[in-house]
Design a protein around this motif. Structure first.
Motif, PDB file in Angstrom:
ATOM      1  N   UNK A  72      -6.675   6.341   5.720  1.00 52.38           N
ATOM      2  CA  UNK A  72      -5.811   7.217   6.518  1.00 52.38           C
ATOM      3  C   UNK A  72      -4.853   7.979   5.600  1.00 52.38           C
ATOM      4  N   UNK A  73      -4.259   7.264   4.653  1.00 53.74           N
ATOM      5  CA  UNK A  73      -3.331   7.896   3.707  1.00 53.74           C
ATOM      6  C   UNK A  73      -4.055   8.912   2.840  1.00 53.74           C
ATOM      7  N   UNK A  74      -5.226   8.552   2.338  1.00 52.39           N
ATOM      8  CA  UNK A  74      -5.993   9.461   1.484  1.00 52.39           C
ATOM      9  C   UNK A  74      -6.400  10.718   2.244  1.00 52.39           C
ATOM     10  N   UNK A  75      -6.799  10.558   3.477  1.00 48.91           N
ATOM     11  CA  UNK A  75      -7.195  11.723   4.271  1.00 48.91           C
ATOM     12  C   UNK A  75      -6.023  12.653   4.529  1.00 48.91           C
ATOM     13  N   UNK A  76      -4.810  12.093   4.593  1.00 43.62           N
ATOM     14  CA  UNK A  76      -3.624  12.926   4.788  1.00 43.62           C
ATOM     15  C   UNK A  76      -3.357  13.804   3.573  1.00 43.62           C
ATOM     16  N   UNK A  77      -3.886  13.407   2.416  1.00 40.91           N
ATOM     17  CA  UNK A  77      -3.691  14.158   1.180  1.00 40.91           C
ATOM     18  C   UNK A  77      -4.763  15.222   0.959  1.00 40.91           C
ATOM     19  N   UNK A  78      -5.943  15.045   1.552  1.00 37.85           N
ATOM     20  CA  UNK A  78      -7.111  15.839   1.175  1.00 37.85           C
ATOM     21  C   UNK A  78      -6.900  17.347   1.244  1.00 37.85           C
ATOM     22  N   UNK A 133       0.845  -1.187   0.000  1.00 31.53           N
ATOM     23  CA  UNK A 133       0.000   0.000   0.000  1.00 31.53           C
ATOM     24  C   UNK A 133       0.884   1.242   0.000  1.00 31.53           C
ATOM     25  N   UNK A 134       0.284   2.381  -0.329  1.00 30.82           N
ATOM     26  CA  UNK A 134       0.991   3.646  -0.188  1.00 30.82           C
ATOM     27  C   UNK A 134       0.903   4.033   1.288  1.00 30.82           C
ATOM     28  N   UNK A 135       2.035   4.073   1.940  1.00 32.75           N
ATOM     29  CA  UNK A 135       2.072   4.265   3.388  1.00 32.75           C
ATOM     30  C   UNK A 135       1.768   5.712   3.767  1.00 32.75           C
ATOM     31  N   UNK A 136       1.092   5.872   4.916  1.00 30.50           N
ATOM     32  CA  UNK A 136       0.741   7.219   5.374  1.00 30.50           C
ATOM     33  C   UNK A 136       1.998   8.033   5.646  1.00 30.50           C
ATOM     34  N   UNK A 137       3.085   7.379   6.083  1.00 28.95           N
ATOM     35  CA  UNK A 137       4.337   8.101   6.312  1.00 28.95           C
ATOM     36  C   UNK A 137       4.850   8.732   5.016  1.00 28.95           C
ATOM     37  N   UNK A 138       4.729   7.992   3.921  1.00 28.11           N
ATOM     38  CA  UNK A 138       5.155   8.518   2.625  1.00 28.11           C
ATOM     39  C   UNK A 138       4.270   9.686   2.198  1.00 28.11           C
ATOM     40  N   UNK A 139       2.974   9.596   2.482  1.00 28.36           N
ATOM     41  CA  UNK A 139       2.075  10.693   2.140  1.00 28.36           C
ATOM     42  C   UNK A 139       2.395  11.939   2.954  1.00 28.36           C
ATOM     43  N   UNK A 140       2.706  11.770   4.219  1.00 35.35           N
ATOM     44  CA  UNK A 140       3.071  12.931   5.029  1.00 35.35           C
ATOM     45  C   UNK A 140       4.344  13.582   4.526  1.00 35.35           C
ATOM     46  N   UNK A 141       5.278  12.756   4.071  1.00 35.59           N
ATOM     47  CA  UNK A 141       6.493  13.304   3.463  1.00 35.59           C
ATOM     48  C   UNK A 141       6.146  14.086   2.196  1.00 35.59           C
TER      49      UNK A 141
END
Length: 233
Positions: free
Chosen positions: A142-148, A106-114
């Motif tokens: 969780x990852x998608x919401x970090x991008x919104x 999956x695309x990790x939330x840590x990567x999205x935050x970066x």
């Protein structure tokens, strides 16, 4: 300029003529979502772009070719990134090499935050920044919401392109914040010619394309795997 399939080149030109900071490229597998997404970011970041796409010769184009461009952030599952030759963050690479964990599917939330932090930084080359997400359906909630928030109100000169083979699996709020583009199905004769240009024997191209449901990228993958059309499932 990089050589791409003619149906991808036509869509690239059409999309570059439109304005928008976030695109969602969608459609079934095998139609070139990743290729088109990469072509868009190449053109956005190119030092000498044309209406047809990137020049393919400048330092920016070279940086993308060798996967080191400072103003491009590529978000993929770690398994996919490794397969396509995109570097992982140092911490993630070390964890996988030390066998502390397996590469994520999956695309990790840590990567999205970066990526969100990347979007807030100043462009290094002055041509803006780009974030490419593929396959976007591999973001969990969780990852998608970090991008919104960043997708809705992008800081500075950052642009996004999300590419997916399962748009229905994305959060509606993600879909609503992007301009949508459905990948075009190429003409069968055009697809067969392209397969031949990729080294597929002419007498096999039609059968492979038919076995892959008319999807040229899938037909090429089938050919490169050394499988005959009869074994396609």
């Amino acid at each position: 300029m990089s050589a791409v399939a003619p149906w991808i080149a036509a869509q690239r030109q059409a999309l570059l003529a439109q304005r928008g900071h976030a695109w969602l490229l969608q459609g079934p597998s095998g139609l070139g979502q990743y290729t088109l997404a990469l072509e868009l970011v190449r053109a956005w970041l190119c030092d000498a772009p044309t209406a047809h796409g990137a020049c393919g010769q400048c330092a920016s184009c070279h940086g993308i070719d060798v996967h080191t461009h400072a103003d491009l952030c590529v978000l993929m599952p770690e398994t996919q990134a490794l397969a396509l030759g995109w570097p992982l963050p140092e911490k993630a690479q070390a964890e996988i090499e030390d066998k502390k964990r397996k590469a994520s599917r999956e695309i990790r939330v840590e990567a999205m935050r970066d990526a969100v932090e990347f979007a807030q930084r100043t462009s290094g080359r002055g041509r803006g920044k780009a974030v490419l997400v593929y396959p976007a359906e591999q973001m969990n909630h969780v990852t998608a919401n970090a991008l919104l928030k960043t997708l809705e109100e992008p800081p500075g000169d950052v642009r996004f392109v999300l590419a997916t083979e399962a748009a229905h699996e994305l959060l509606p709020t993600i879909r609503s914040r992007c301009l949508g583009h459905t990948l075009q199905w190429p003409d069968p004769a055009q697809s067969q010619q392209w397969l031949v240009e990729q080294g597929v024997p002419a007498d096999a191209a039609e059968a492979l394309l038919r076995a892959a449901g008319g999807r040229p990228d899938d037909a090429l993958a089938l050919a490169r795997a050394g499988r005959s059309p009869q074994t396609w499932a």
